[in-house]
Design an enzyme around this catalytic site. Structure first.
Site, PDB file in Angstrom:
ATOM      1  CG  ASP A 270      36.558  19.509  71.377  1.00 18.42           C
ATOM      2  OD1 ASP A 270      36.068  18.510  71.938  1.00 18.42           O
ATOM      3  OD2 ASP A 270      37.543  20.130  71.821  1.00 18.42           O
TER       4      ASP A 270
ATOM      5  CE  LYS B 275      36.091  21.956  74.605  1.00 18.52           C
ATOM      6  NZ  LYS B 275      37.053  21.561  75.617  1.00 18.52           N
TER       7      LYS B 275
ATOM      8  CB  SER C 173      36.784  22.719  67.607  1.00 20.17           C
ATOM      9  OG  SER C 173      37.855  21.843  67.854  1.00 20.17           O
TER      10      SER C 173
ATOM     11  CB  ALA D 236      36.568  23.897  71.469  1.00 16.88           C
TER      12      ALA D 236
HETATM   13  P1  ATP Z   1      40.471  21.823  71.847  1.00 19.61           P
HETATM   14  O1  ATP Z   1      39.826  22.325  73.113  1.00 19.61           O
HETATM   15  O2  ATP Z   1      39.465  21.588  70.720  1.00 19.61           O
HETATM   16  O3  ATP Z   1      41.416  20.676  72.055  1.00 19.61           O
HETATM   17  P2  ATP Z   1      42.273  24.031  72.023  1.00 19.61           P
HETATM   18  O4  ATP Z   1      41.427  25.203  72.408  1.00 19.61           O
HETATM   19  O5  ATP Z   1      43.019  23.364  73.122  1.00 19.61           O
HETATM   20  O6  ATP Z   1      41.360  23.001  71.250  1.00 19.61           O
HETATM   21  P3  ATP Z   1      43.176  25.419  69.692  1.00 19.61           P
HETATM   22  O7  ATP Z   1      42.982  26.830  70.127  1.00 19.61           O
HETATM   23  O8  ATP Z   1      42.197  24.847  68.743  1.00 19.61           O
HETATM   24  O9  ATP Z   1      43.319  24.442  70.954  1.00 19.61           O
HETATM   25  O10 ATP Z   1      44.659  25.353  69.090  1.00 19.61           O
HETATM   26  C1  ATP Z   1      45.462  24.211  69.042  1.00 19.61           C
HETATM   27  C2  ATP Z   1      46.520  24.434  67.947  1.00 19.61           C
HETATM   28  O11 ATP Z   1      45.867  24.333  66.681  1.00 19.61           O
HETATM   29  C3  ATP Z   1      47.151  25.809  67.961  1.00 19.61           C
HETATM   30  O12 ATP Z   1      48.336  25.802  68.690  1.00 19.61           O
HETATM   31  C4  ATP Z   1      47.366  26.146  66.480  1.00 19.61           C
HETATM   32  O13 ATP Z   1      48.694  25.868  66.079  1.00 19.61           O
HETATM   33  C5  ATP Z   1      46.471  25.195  65.715  1.00 19.61           C
HETATM   34  N1  ATP Z   1      45.365  25.854  64.982  1.00 19.61           N
HETATM   35  C6  ATP Z   1      44.929  25.508  63.765  1.00 19.61           C
HETATM   36  N2  ATP Z   1      43.887  26.256  63.381  1.00 19.61           N
HETATM   37  C7  ATP Z   1      43.619  27.105  64.386  1.00 19.61           C
HETATM   38  C8  ATP Z   1      42.632  28.110  64.583  1.00 19.61           C
HETATM   39  N3  ATP Z   1      41.728  28.403  63.651  1.00 19.61           N
HETATM   40  N4  ATP Z   1      42.633  28.766  65.746  1.00 19.61           N
HETATM   41  C9  ATP Z   1      43.547  28.462  66.704  1.00 19.61           C
HETATM   42  N5  ATP Z   1      44.517  27.535  66.560  1.00 19.61           N
HETATM   43  C10 ATP Z   1      44.550  26.834  65.420  1.00 19.61           C
END
Ligand code: ATP
Length: 298
Positions: A138, A12, A105, A102
């Site tokens: 999210d 997203k 998520s 995300a």
């Molecule tokens: P959001 O926008 O929902 O806040 P994000 O994109 O900023 O998420 P993610 O890519 O979800 O962040 O990753 C955040 C942290 O979550 C990573 O540094 C990792 O250690 C952990 N993590 C746990 N499960 C996953 C997964 N399936 N994919 C990516 N990271 C994951």
């Protein structure tokens, strides 16, 4: 019973992201408009006999145990329906990590959708969202997809006018952003959003109007992200990427979520391709995508 299925977990972007105060439980009160884009992770879920839950992913840093949000989603789902099978989750990751798009998520949402299908749809989409919200704010949006306004922790979804088709270039480089750190940074800047604080939220009326009947330029003018100022200060590469997108024809550009990913909106595929090439020339890795409505169920 089929033992394996695959789903795309879509990324997203936030067209609007703001804080309107604090809730009694201490969480920030979020107001956001999210849009699903065609960049995705492919999530394959297999039911096994051994009763264990695990994940695999070729990308360094993605946890393979219960720290992976997709594994936690599986545990939650099995507990909810009272099943005792093991689950193996394979993630082909394309969504940049800790980027504000995300990624985790999306994987959790795809896992919930896969498991619901494998077990013959025991839960409604609304129930999946309820379950997903306990994993992360999210996740409900990632289960529903499309364009949505969300409030509460960002997990209470409401319909919003759909984003018209356009071309989007996303980019994310350098150190990721941990969401709790991003919130601490906001708090240090804006009086903790307490009653009587000096921060005045930006409303979504302009964006709503622009999405309903405006041009891409008007949509671009209505983009807002409260995290941009503090995070771009801390992540100069993200600031450079945002500038590059604008210099190379983006109608508008903004950071997504708590960053450091940024996205640019383009009114033609050719313009988006040219900007992506300009980023590649500088050694960056752009992602070309479009706004999408991924699921029929609403
Ligand atoms: P959001 O926008 O929902 O806040 P994000 O994109 O900023 O998420 P993610 O890519 O979800 O962040 O990753 C955040 C942290 O979550 C990573 O540094 C990792 O250690 C952990 N993590 C746990 N499960 C996953 C997964 N399936 N994919 C990516 N990271 C994951």
């Amino acid at each position: 019973m089929t033992r394996q299925t695959t789903e795309r977990g879509y990324a997203k972007i936030n067209l609007h992201l703001d804080m309107t105060g604090r809730m009694a439980n201490g969480y920030h009160r979020v107001e956001t408009v999210m849009q699903t884009v065609s960049l995705y992770d492919e999530v394959t879920v297999t039911l096994t006999e051994d009763g264990t839950l695990c994940a695999s992913c070729a990308i360094t840093g993605v946890p393979t145990d219960e720290k992976n949000i997709a594994v936690r989603a599986a545990a939650l789902f099995l507990g909810r329906i009272g099943a005792s099978e093991g689950v193996r989750i394979h993630i082909e990751k394309q969504i940049p990590m800790a980027a504000g798009m995300a990624g985790g998520s999306a994987d959790a949402a795809a896992t919930l959708r896969c498991l619901n299908r494998l077990y013959g749809e025991p839960l409604t989409v609304a129930e999946l969202c309820e379950l997903g919200a306990t994993l992360g704010a999210d996740v409900p949006f990632c289960i529903m997809g499309g364009t949505a306004y969300a409030d509460g922790r960002g997990d209470r979804l409401h319909p919003f006018p759909a984003m018209p088709d356009c071309h989007i270039v996303c980019a994310c480089e350098g150190e990721g952003v941990s969401t709790p750190w991003a919130y601490r940074l906001l708090d240090s800047l804006y009086d903790n959003f307490e009653e009587g604080g000096s921060y005045r939220p930006v409303d979504t009326d302009g964006l709503k109007q622009a999405l309903t009947c405006g041009t891409l330029t008007e949509i671009a003018r209505s983009l807002y992200n409260i995290f941009e100022t503090p995070i771009l200060r801390e992540r100069p590469v993200a600031a450079e990427l945002r500038s590059l997108l604008l210099e190379n024809g983006a109608v508008g550009a903004m950071m997504s979520g708590s960053g450091p990913s940024v996205f640019g909106l383009f009114d033609s595929e050719c313009a988006a391709e040219n900007a992506a090439e300009a980023l590649r020339q500088k050694g960056y890795r752009p992602y070309l995508c479009r706004p999408i409505v991924p699921y029929e169920t609403k």
